[in-house]
Motif scaffolding. Sequence first.
Motif, PDB file in Angstrom:
ATOM      1  N   GLU A   5      37.447  38.880  34.511  1.00 22.49           N
ATOM      2  CA  GLU A   5      38.314  38.823  35.695  1.00 22.49           C
ATOM      3  C   GLU A   5      39.786  38.991  35.330  1.00 22.49           C
ATOM      4  O   GLU A   5      40.581  39.420  36.157  1.00 22.49           O
ATOM      5  CB  GLU A   5      38.099  37.508  36.439  1.00 22.49           C
ATOM      6  N   HIS A   6      40.162  38.676  34.099  1.00 22.51           N
ATOM      7  CA  HIS A   6      41.564  38.762  33.692  1.00 22.51           C
ATOM      8  C   HIS A   6      41.787  39.821  32.606  1.00 22.51           C
ATOM      9  O   HIS A   6      42.710  39.716  31.816  1.00 22.51           O
ATOM     10  CB  HIS A   6      42.054  37.387  33.233  1.00 22.51           C
ATOM     11  N   ASN A 146      39.185  43.361  41.131  1.00 24.76           N
ATOM     12  CA  ASN A 146      40.194  43.336  40.066  1.00 24.76           C
ATOM     13  C   ASN A 146      41.194  44.473  40.236  1.00 24.76           C
ATOM     14  O   ASN A 146      42.406  44.280  40.070  1.00 24.76           O
ATOM     15  CB  ASN A 146      39.537  43.474  38.688  1.00 24.76           C
TER      16      ASN A 146
END
Length: 183
Positions: A5-6, A146
Amino acid sequence: QQGIEHLDVFLQLSDKMLVVYSELYTKKLWTMYELATFLPKRGPRRLVVLPTFLIRCTIVAVPVLMLHCVWVQVLLVPKVQAHSERLLPDARLAIGILDLPLLLAVTWAFRSWAKAERQMLKNIRTFHYGDANCLKESDRIMVYANIARYMRDTKAVTAAATDEDALLAFNELVKTEVPMAVT
């Protein structure tokens, strides 16, 4: 899951990025997302693209170069030189004749390289997030989210932009930023 996710944060903090490129690279959503998040922050000079087709070119070119060196050295041996002068009085002509197949092999390698590069650029110019492959289709929704978040965070679209608008802007980002990095 949190790492995925990051991913954009990780890529933006990275100083350089190495891409081992095959034709599939520009057809996968994850890889284009990686490129498009890295390039605006770091620029194309920080991206190193290593096309897999260069391996084929190297496999052809290195032995060809070695053969050329061997032929030149053999033709410099006095006994060989004496025999070759009976057939071809000029050693340069003999080297040229022996190098012709080598030249053809190197030409093939460079033509293959150019063809692969043209295909890579075509894939980038026609990129659309909806057509890109996802290994796990269940990841597609997360990658789309994202990308939309990234496009809003970088102000490539307004904070009020829909996910669809953000994804369309991402298409344009891929089409403008990625070609500069791979050529």
